[in-house]
Design a protein around this motif. Structure first.
Motif, PDB file in Angstrom:
ATOM      1  N   PRO A 284       1.955 -15.017  -5.095  1.00 44.13           N
ATOM      2  CA  PRO A 284       1.912 -13.567  -5.298  1.00 44.13           C
ATOM      3  C   PRO A 284       2.073 -12.816  -3.976  1.00 44.13           C
ATOM      4  O   PRO A 284       1.799 -13.369  -2.906  1.00 44.13           O
ATOM      5  CB  PRO A 284       0.518 -13.351  -5.872  1.00 44.13           C
ATOM      6  N   HIS A 285       2.517 -11.568  -4.087  1.00 51.05           N
ATOM      7  CA  HIS A 285       2.536 -10.681  -2.927  1.00 51.05           C
ATOM      8  C   HIS A 285       1.503  -9.583  -3.159  1.00 51.05           C
ATOM      9  O   HIS A 285       1.605  -8.813  -4.105  1.00 51.05           O
ATOM     10  CB  HIS A 285       3.916 -10.040  -2.736  1.00 51.05           C
ATOM     11  N   SER A 286       0.504  -9.556  -2.309  1.00 53.47           N
ATOM     12  CA  SER A 286      -0.524  -8.521  -2.399  1.00 53.47           C
ATOM     13  C   SER A 286      -0.703  -7.909  -1.022  1.00 53.47           C
ATOM     14  O   SER A 286      -0.192  -8.419  -0.027  1.00 53.47           O
ATOM     15  CB  SER A 286      -1.843  -9.094  -2.912  1.00 53.47           C
ATOM     16  N   TRP A 287      -1.430  -6.826  -0.949  1.00 51.18           N
ATOM     17  CA  TRP A 287      -1.652  -6.156   0.329  1.00 51.18           C
ATOM     18  C   TRP A 287      -2.999  -5.460   0.316  1.00 51.18           C
ATOM     19  O   TRP A 287      -3.580  -5.164  -0.728  1.00 51.18           O
ATOM     20  CB  TRP A 287      -0.535  -5.146   0.617  1.00 51.18           C
ATOM     21  N   ARG A 288      -3.471  -5.240   1.507  1.00 46.52           N
ATOM     22  CA  ARG A 288      -4.729  -4.520   1.639  1.00 46.52           C
ATOM     23  C   ARG A 288      -4.485  -3.056   1.289  1.00 46.52           C
ATOM     24  O   ARG A 288      -3.429  -2.514   1.576  1.00 46.52           O
ATOM     25  CB  ARG A 288      -5.268  -4.640   3.067  1.00 46.52           C
ATOM     26  N   ARG A 289      -5.490  -2.445   0.678  1.00 41.39           N
ATOM     27  CA  ARG A 289      -5.368  -1.038   0.347  1.00 41.39           C
ATOM     28  C   ARG A 289      -5.351  -0.203   1.628  1.00 41.39           C
ATOM     29  O   ARG A 289      -6.246  -0.295   2.465  1.00 41.39           O
ATOM     30  CB  ARG A 289      -6.521  -0.587  -0.553  1.00 41.39           C
ATOM     31  N   VAL A 290      -4.320   0.580   1.777  1.00 43.97           N
ATOM     32  CA  VAL A 290      -4.205   1.526   2.876  1.00 43.97           C
ATOM     33  C   VAL A 290      -4.092   2.911   2.252  1.00 43.97           C
ATOM     34  O   VAL A 290      -3.098   3.199   1.579  1.00 43.97           O
ATOM     35  CB  VAL A 290      -2.973   1.237   3.755  1.00 43.97           C
ATOM     36  N   PRO A 291      -5.083   3.771   2.431  1.00 37.92           N
ATOM     37  CA  PRO A 291      -5.008   5.093   1.811  1.00 37.92           C
ATOM     38  C   PRO A 291      -3.728   5.822   2.220  1.00 37.92           C
ATOM     39  O   PRO A 291      -3.312   5.795   3.373  1.00 37.92           O
ATOM     40  CB  PRO A 291      -6.247   5.813   2.366  1.00 37.92           C
ATOM     41  N   GLY A 292      -3.104   6.442   1.245  1.00 36.28           N
ATOM     42  CA  GLY A 292      -1.925   7.245   1.537  1.00 36.28           C
ATOM     43  C   GLY A 292      -0.613   6.504   1.527  1.00 36.28           C
ATOM     44  O   GLY A 292       0.420   7.089   1.868  1.00 36.28           O
ATOM     45  N   SER A 293      -0.593   5.217   1.106  1.00 33.84           N
ATOM     46  CA  SER A 293       0.658   4.453   1.074  1.00 33.84           C
ATOM     47  C   SER A 293       0.641   3.485  -0.100  1.00 33.84           C
ATOM     48  O   SER A 293      -0.405   2.928  -0.442  1.00 33.84           O
ATOM     49  CB  SER A 293       0.862   3.656   2.365  1.00 33.84           C
ATOM     50  N   THR A 294       1.817   3.268  -0.685  1.00 31.89           N
ATOM     51  CA  THR A 294       1.970   2.222  -1.691  1.00 31.89           C
ATOM     52  C   THR A 294       3.442   1.839  -1.785  1.00 31.89           C
ATOM     53  O   THR A 294       4.291   2.416  -1.106  1.00 31.89           O
ATOM     54  CB  THR A 294       1.418   2.660  -3.067  1.00 31.89           C
ATOM     55  N   LEU A 295       3.731   0.858  -2.623  1.00 30.99           N
ATOM     56  CA  LEU A 295       5.076   0.310  -2.753  1.00 30.99           C
ATOM     57  C   LEU A 295       5.467   0.240  -4.227  1.00 30.99           C
ATOM     58  O   LEU A 295       4.612   0.153  -5.108  1.00 30.99           O
ATOM     59  CB  LEU A 295       5.140  -1.108  -2.174  1.00 30.99           C
ATOM     60  N   ASP A 347       3.405 -11.779 -12.938  1.00 25.57           N
ATOM     61  CA  ASP A 347       3.888 -12.486 -14.127  1.00 25.57           C
ATOM     62  C   ASP A 347       5.415 -12.579 -14.121  1.00 25.57           C
ATOM     63  O   ASP A 347       5.994 -13.635 -14.415  1.00 25.57           O
ATOM     64  CB  ASP A 347       3.421 -11.767 -15.394  1.00 25.57           C
ATOM     65  N   ASN A 348       6.068 -11.480 -13.788  1.00 30.44           N
ATOM     66  CA  ASN A 348       7.529 -11.469 -13.786  1.00 30.44           C
ATOM     67  C   ASN A 348       8.098 -12.309 -12.653  1.00 30.44           C
ATOM     68  O   ASN A 348       9.143 -12.950 -12.814  1.00 30.44           O
ATOM     69  CB  ASN A 348       8.043 -10.039 -13.707  1.00 30.44           C
ATOM     70  N   ALA A 349       7.422 -12.316 -11.500  1.00 29.58           N
ATOM     71  CA  ALA A 349       7.906 -13.122 -10.377  1.00 29.58           C
ATOM     72  C   ALA A 349       7.820 -14.607 -10.695  1.00 29.58           C
ATOM     73  O   ALA A 349       8.726 -15.385 -10.363  1.00 29.58           O
ATOM     74  CB  ALA A 349       7.118 -12.791  -9.117  1.00 29.58           C
ATOM     75  N   LYS A 350       6.734 -15.019 -11.356  1.00 31.00           N
ATOM     76  CA  LYS A 350       6.621 -16.425 -11.760  1.00 31.00           C
ATOM     77  C   LYS A 350       7.717 -16.795 -12.752  1.00 31.00           C
ATOM     78  O   LYS A 350       8.329 -17.875 -12.654  1.00 31.00           O
ATOM     79  CB  LYS A 350       5.243 -16.674 -12.371  1.00 31.00           C
TER      80      LYS A 350
END
Length: 395
Positions: A284-295, A347-350
């Motif tokens: 999986p690709h996950s990231w730390r929560r950074v306020p004010g940004s998302t993908l 799920d879709n990446a798998k």
């Protein structure tokens, strides 16, 4: 949202544009930064099948579904599968009134989305160099001309090589072991009747082992070709990719022994060849929560182009916009959006990994044993086999 946030979207691809459109429909201002100089500065890629449970949901949210249907080609849901001897293994056609995944040229869809936005929403020729989180939850956008602007929310919709992603994640795309070499035919029904017969009204794939030839009919008699094979990323070592005849000769060696009608795809194409190595993000690709940004889209979950990427980007964009509209704070909006988007993407990446392994087995043999229906379960057919857009959008 109790106060009007300052929102920037980096990337005028499909996901970023539908996000902007839904926000504007609900009175939320937004700015889209795009590195391209204008809407017509480059080709936007081939055809897309827009699925009723994902991409069509997003287009309805943007108020564009009826306009989409006016442009879409339901008949292009047709699929043909051949072996390397040009024997037709399977042929599927859409039923009367079937709108489960009609095709549309990517460029037509992007033009439709752009036309729904207010004047000046997209800032063309505004490449983003980086983004920096600031104290207090805002984010600074750094442009290549060294100007900056601060926003309450910056959305990375800028594809595989996102300039926003490094603010949230250290992940970088890696080569998936598969390369697609793109070429095309024009006015196919008049000038290339053999090709027109092979591709039919939609998509065809001929495959054996770790090689395939895929053709997709676009509008106005245009056919896109994707010559797809497993191999090293530097398969063209010692070859000038701008030398069309040299590339053709190398590819013909790779497909030696295939039926002459299929080799005509390599011999008779128009224009040159475009090398498109396939890249993916970790799963999986996950990231730390950074306020004010998302993908969203490929910036968040770049996966093999097996027919789901554009649809997920559209759905991401619409759902993110609705989260912003429906929640009192941006933090709550991002919690709501990412809590749904991430597991869906996983799920879709798998599934995409499984599809790629099935469609492009890691084998040196050139047999037809993997082209029968057993190797193409209904879960992979036909939506799972279509190249979504080999060209990753970047901004």
């Amino acid at each position: 949202m109790s106060t009007t946030p300052r929102i920037a979207i980096v990337g005028a691809g499909l996901g970023g544009l539908v996000c902007a459109g839904v926000l504007q429909r609900h009175g939320v201002p937004v700015t889209v930064f795009e590195r391209e100089s204008d809407p017509h500065s480059r080709s936007q890629g081939g055809t897309l099948d827009i699925h009723e449970g994902t991409g069509q949901v997003a287009l309805r949210a943007a108020g564009l579904f009826d306009q989409f249907l006016a442009l879409a080609r339901p008949e292009s849901q047709e699929w043909r599968l051949y072996d390397r001897h040009a024997t037709l293994i399977r042929h599927d056609q859409a039923g009367e009134g079937d709108l489960s995944r009609p095709e549309i040229d990517r460029g037509q869809l992007r033009t439709l989305l752009l036309g729904s936005l207010g004047p000046g929403t997209v800032r063309w020729n505004h490449p983003v160099r980086a983004v920096t989180p600031l104290p207090g939850g805002t984010t600074r956008v750094h442009h290549h001309d060294h100007t900056t602007a601060d926003f309450d929310l910056v959305i990375g919709a800028d594809g595989a090589w996102s300039r926003v992603r490094p603010a949230l994640s250290d992940a970088q795309p890696s080569y998936a072991g598969v390369t697609m070499v793109e070429t095309h035919f024009d006015d196919v029904d008049e000038r290339h009747p053999g090709i027109a017969h092979l591709v039919g009204r939609g998509t065809m794939s001929a495959k054996a082992g770790g090689r395939s030839l895929v053709m997709q009919r676009n509008s106005n008699g245009h056919v896109r070709v994707y010559i797809t094979f497993r191999g090293p990323q530097d398969w063209h070592n010692g070859l000038d990719l701008a030398d069309t005849e040299a590339v053709r000769a190398r590819l013909l060696v790779q497909y030696q022994g295939w039926h002459g009608s299929l080799l005509g795809i390599l011999r008779d194409n128009e224009g040159g060849f475009i090398n498109r190595p396939m890249f993916v993000l970790p799963v999986p690709h996950s990231w730390r929560r950074v306020p004010g940004s998302t993908l969203l889209g490929d910036a968040a979950h770049l996966m093999p182009p097996v027919g789901v990427g554009a649809n997920l980007a559209l759905l991401d964009g619409a759902e993110l916009a609705h989260a912003v509209i429906e929640h009192p704070t941006l933090d709550e909006a991002l919690d709501a959006y990412e809590s749904v988007m991430r597991p869906r993407a996983l799920d879709n990446a798998k599934t995409a990994e499984q599809m790629l392994a099935t469609l492009m087995p890691d084998t040196d043999t050139d047999t037809d044993t993997d082209t029968d229906d057993a190797a193409f379960p209904d879960a992979l057919w036909p939506a799972g086999a279509a190249p979504d857009s080999p060209a990753a959008h970047t901004s």
